[in-house]
Scaffold this motif. Structure first.
Motif, PDB file in Angstrom:
ATOM      1  N   PRO A  75       0.749  -1.276   0.171  1.00 39.01           N
ATOM      2  CA  PRO A  75       0.049   0.003   0.038  1.00 39.01           C
ATOM      3  C   PRO A  75       0.914   1.433  -0.165  1.00 39.01           C
ATOM      4  O   PRO A  75       0.246   2.266  -0.487  1.00 39.01           O
ATOM      5  CB  PRO A  75      -0.927  -0.155   1.265  1.00 39.01           C
ATOM      6  CG  PRO A  75      -1.054  -1.383   1.501  1.00 39.01           C
ATOM      7  CD  PRO A  75       0.273  -2.082   1.302  1.00 39.01           C
ATOM      8  N   SER A  76       2.134   1.048   0.345  1.00 39.61           N
ATOM      9  CA  SER A  76       2.691   2.468   0.511  1.00 39.61           C
ATOM     10  C   SER A  76       3.178   2.924  -0.766  1.00 39.61           C
ATOM     11  O   SER A  76       3.619   3.978  -0.892  1.00 39.61           O
ATOM     12  CB  SER A  76       4.283   2.173   1.332  1.00 39.61           C
ATOM     13  OG  SER A  76       4.956   1.132   0.853  1.00 39.61           O
ATOM     14  N   LEU A  77       3.180   1.879  -1.841  1.00 38.17           N
ATOM     15  CA  LEU A  77       3.457   2.344  -3.157  1.00 38.17           C
ATOM     16  C   LEU A  77       2.177   2.757  -3.959  1.00 38.17           C
ATOM     17  O   LEU A  77       2.499   3.205  -5.143  1.00 38.17           O
ATOM     18  CB  LEU A  77       4.069   1.191  -3.885  1.00 38.17           C
ATOM     19  CG  LEU A  77       5.744   0.869  -3.090  1.00 38.17           C
ATOM     20  CD1 LEU A  77       6.317  -0.430  -3.956  1.00 38.17           C
ATOM     21  CD2 LEU A  77       6.455   2.084  -3.061  1.00 38.17           C
ATOM     22  N   HIS A  78       1.148   2.658  -3.492  1.00 41.33           N
ATOM     23  CA  HIS A  78      -0.115   2.923  -4.278  1.00 41.33           C
ATOM     24  C   HIS A  78      -0.163   4.285  -4.926  1.00 41.33           C
ATOM     25  O   HIS A  78      -0.522   4.087  -6.035  1.00 41.33           O
ATOM     26  CB  HIS A  78      -1.486   2.503  -3.478  1.00 41.33           C
ATOM     27  CG  HIS A  78      -1.677   1.251  -3.160  1.00 41.33           C
ATOM     28  ND1 HIS A  78      -2.618   0.488  -2.438  1.00 41.33           N
ATOM     29  CD2 HIS A  78      -0.815   0.077  -3.480  1.00 41.33           C
ATOM     30  CE1 HIS A  78      -2.605  -0.493  -2.519  1.00 41.33           C
ATOM     31  NE2 HIS A  78      -1.611  -1.162  -3.056  1.00 41.33           N
ATOM     32  N   ARG A  79       0.073   5.069  -4.189  1.00 40.31           N
ATOM     33  CA  ARG A  79      -0.154   6.509  -4.811  1.00 40.31           C
ATOM     34  C   ARG A  79       0.763   6.825  -5.621  1.00 40.31           C
ATOM     35  O   ARG A  79       0.566   7.322  -6.928  1.00 40.31           O
ATOM     36  CB  ARG A  79       0.167   7.571  -3.575  1.00 40.31           C
ATOM     37  CG  ARG A  79       0.093   9.010  -4.147  1.00 40.31           C
ATOM     38  CD  ARG A  79       0.424  10.148  -3.251  1.00 40.31           C
ATOM     39  NE  ARG A  79       0.596  11.479  -3.847  1.00 40.31           N
ATOM     40  CZ  ARG A  79       0.551  12.665  -3.221  1.00 40.31           C
ATOM     41  NH1 ARG A  79       0.572  12.486  -1.869  1.00 40.31           N
ATOM     42  NH2 ARG A  79       0.587  13.840  -3.811  1.00 40.31           N
ATOM     43  N   GLN A  80       2.252   6.518  -5.507  1.00 38.14           N
ATOM     44  CA  GLN A  80       3.273   6.512  -6.670  1.00 38.14           C
ATOM     45  C   GLN A  80       2.740   5.703  -7.990  1.00 38.14           C
ATOM     46  O   GLN A  80       3.166   6.299  -8.899  1.00 38.14           O
ATOM     47  CB  GLN A  80       4.563   6.072  -6.075  1.00 38.14           C
ATOM     48  CG  GLN A  80       5.691   5.956  -6.959  1.00 38.14           C
ATOM     49  CD  GLN A  80       6.826   5.227  -6.431  1.00 38.14           C
ATOM     50  OE1 GLN A  80       7.036   5.261  -5.152  1.00 38.14           O
ATOM     51  NE2 GLN A  80       7.679   4.848  -7.266  1.00 38.14           N
ATOM     52  N   VAL A  81       2.395   4.550  -7.773  1.00 36.35           N
ATOM     53  CA  VAL A  81       2.307   3.923  -8.788  1.00 36.35           C
ATOM     54  C   VAL A  81       0.990   4.534  -9.864  1.00 36.35           C
ATOM     55  O   VAL A  81       0.955   4.483 -11.027  1.00 36.35           O
ATOM     56  CB  VAL A  81       2.167   2.178  -8.721  1.00 36.35           C
ATOM     57  CG1 VAL A  81       1.753   1.497  -9.900  1.00 36.35           C
ATOM     58  CG2 VAL A  81       3.332   1.966  -8.365  1.00 36.35           C
ATOM     59  N   ALA A  82      -0.102   4.664  -8.830  1.00 37.52           N
ATOM     60  CA  ALA A  82      -1.325   5.062  -9.564  1.00 37.52           C
ATOM     61  C   ALA A  82      -1.146   6.567 -10.172  1.00 37.52           C
ATOM     62  O   ALA A  82      -1.571   6.713 -11.310  1.00 37.52           O
ATOM     63  CB  ALA A  82      -2.344   5.215  -8.428  1.00 37.52           C
ATOM     64  N   GLU A  83      -0.481   7.298  -9.623  1.00 37.21           N
ATOM     65  CA  GLU A  83      -0.283   8.640 -10.387  1.00 37.21           C
ATOM     66  C   GLU A  83       0.626   8.412 -11.735  1.00 37.21           C
ATOM     67  O   GLU A  83       0.255   9.084 -12.687  1.00 37.21           O
ATOM     68  CB  GLU A  83       0.430   9.418  -9.145  1.00 37.21           C
ATOM     69  CG  GLU A  83      -0.417  10.219  -8.300  1.00 37.21           C
ATOM     70  CD  GLU A  83       0.223  11.202  -7.216  1.00 37.21           C
ATOM     71  OE1 GLU A  83      -0.368  11.978  -6.578  1.00 37.21           O
ATOM     72  OE2 GLU A  83       1.503  11.018  -6.984  1.00 37.21           O
ATOM     73  N   ALA A  84       1.615   7.432 -11.554  1.00 37.22           N
ATOM     74  CA  ALA A  84       2.433   7.416 -12.738  1.00 37.22           C
ATOM     75  C   ALA A  84       1.471   6.904 -13.831  1.00 37.22           C
ATOM     76  O   ALA A  84       1.638   7.146 -14.977  1.00 37.22           O
ATOM     77  CB  ALA A  84       3.548   6.572 -12.395  1.00 37.22           C
ATOM     78  N   ALA A  85       0.571   5.834 -13.503  1.00 36.85           N
ATOM     79  CA  ALA A  85      -0.195   5.146 -14.304  1.00 36.85           C
ATOM     80  C   ALA A  85      -1.233   6.257 -15.084  1.00 36.85           C
ATOM     81  O   ALA A  85      -1.621   6.335 -16.310  1.00 36.85           O
ATOM     82  CB  ALA A  85      -1.031   4.072 -13.711  1.00 36.85           C
ATOM     83  N   PHE A  86      -1.821   7.234 -14.106  1.00 33.06           N
ATOM     84  CA  PHE A  86      -2.794   8.162 -14.700  1.00 33.06           C
ATOM     85  C   PHE A  86      -1.840   8.919 -15.783  1.00 33.06           C
ATOM     86  O   PHE A  86      -2.373   9.474 -16.595  1.00 33.06           O
ATOM     87  CB  PHE A  86      -3.332   8.824 -13.707  1.00 33.06           C
ATOM     88  CG  PHE A  86      -4.241   8.133 -12.793  1.00 33.06           C
ATOM     89  CD1 PHE A  86      -5.526   7.563 -13.714  1.00 33.06           C
ATOM     90  CD2 PHE A  86      -4.519   8.028 -11.768  1.00 33.06           C
ATOM     91  CE1 PHE A  86      -6.476   6.895 -13.328  1.00 33.06           C
ATOM     92  CE2 PHE A  86      -5.594   7.476 -11.125  1.00 33.06           C
ATOM     93  CZ  PHE A  86      -6.507   6.705 -11.661  1.00 33.06           C
TER      94      PHE A  86
END
Length: 336
Positions: A75-86
């Motif tokens: 979960p600590s990586l969710h924001r980073q990965v999601a923002e990069a994907a968007f």
């Protein structure tokens, strides 16, 4: 047009135990393109099983043929990965919890909105036919006015390092409770117990107070001798239980007990439970199919941005309440 050509191609990012399940479902649905994980042995096994390809995160983000990603990293990586994907123009499914704090969740939601892409959170029980049946009972008024909800999610294991039992287990029950109550709680209280590590709660009890007086109690723990996944709804006309540990023919049962306060002493009339017929189906497969449908039809998922932020708000309020309660219990330093 070839049906396969109209299906969004998906990459699964993070292929631990749950990521493997996501990969299986998307492969069964005919849309799995790539898998991403730091463990080469895991990648090799998934490529052999599902005929997909192994890729790096950068390769997935740069590939225009991949329209969507399913994020099952820690979960600590969710924001980073999601923002990069968007930022790369992908639709994004994120396993629960969406993030580990509310500001990060808002940032992910804003990134999805700015990109004009679907954001969906993995609140899987919204897609369980047992919970769907319970939600229909409530919506149709068969239980009367909802007065109390009691949820338990207990088991031995799934002990996490970077999240406590609140963030690991409670998102499911908060999601279901909000759906049944159709609104946010006015009051959130929470108490956590750290037995294995003092700073990490192994068991959490939450109490939610809703407008009109309805209450919900949610108890979760990964330090329990047996598995118990149960959601009970107490209504003014009847009671109902969704017990995911029971066979399908008894997962949802109505208890038409009667309690009368007329006259003298209260009178309780017990009744035998009445099973609700539900169709057996895999919730995760239904969840993954819903994600694909929302991409194709350009619509908000059941567990999309609005629902995800509502759940995150309650979790964040509970985390603050736990922190306040722990601080109040801590020994006070003697003044100099």
């Amino acid at each position: 047009m070839n049906e396969l050509a109209t299906k969004p191609r998906v990459a699964v990012i993070g292929c631990g135990a749950w990521g493997r399940n996501l990969a299986r479902c998307f492969a069964t649905l005919g849309v799995l393109d790539a898998v991403v994980d730091p463990n080469p042995q895991v990648l090799d096994s998934l490529v052999a099983l599902f005929g997909c390809r192994a890729a790096s995160l950068d390769e997935v983000l740069a590939d225009p043929a991949i329209e969507a990603v399913a994020v099952a990293t820690p979960p600590s990586l969710h924001r980073q990965v999601a923002e990069a994907a968007f930022a790369a123009g992908k639709h994004v499914y994120v396993e629960k919890p969406l993030t580990l704090d509310y500001p990060d969740a808002l940032a992910v939601a804003e990134a999805g909105r700015a990109a004009g892409r679907v954001l969906m959170t993995g609140h899987i029980l919204q897609f369980h036919n047992g919970f769907r049946a319970l939600k229909i009972l409530v919506a149709e008024g068969r239980l009367g006015e909802v007065r109390r909800i009691h949820a338990t999610r207990l088991n031995l294991g799934a002990v996490r390092r970077e999240e406590d039992a609140l963030w690991c287990l409670a998102p499911h029950d908060v999601s279901m409770t909000l759906a049944l109550m159709s609104g946010a709680p006015e009051r959130v209280e929470a108490f956590g117990e750290g037995h294995l590590r003092r700073e990490t709660a192994d068991a959490v009890t939450m109490r939610l107070g809703f407008p009109g007086g309805a209450q919900a109690v949610i108890h979760v723990s990964w330090l329990h001798p047996f598995k118990e996944h149960r959601l009970t709804v107490i209504g003014s006309k009847a009671m109902a239980v969704f017990d995911d540990c029971l066979p399908w023919d008894r997962k949802v049962q109505i208890y038409p007990h009667q309690v009368s306060l007329d006259g003298g002493a209260p009178t309780v009339v017990r009744a035998e439970p009445v099973p609700v017929e539900i169709e057996q189906a895999e919730p995760l497969m239904a969840e993954c199919a819903h994600f694909l449908d929302c991409i194709r039809e350009k619509r908000e998922p059941i567990t999309g941005t609005l629902e995800a932020l509502a759940v995150m708000d309650v979790l964040a309020r509970a985390a603050r309440a736990m922190s306040d309660e722990a601080e109040a219990r801590a020994p006070k330093r003697a003044s100099a």
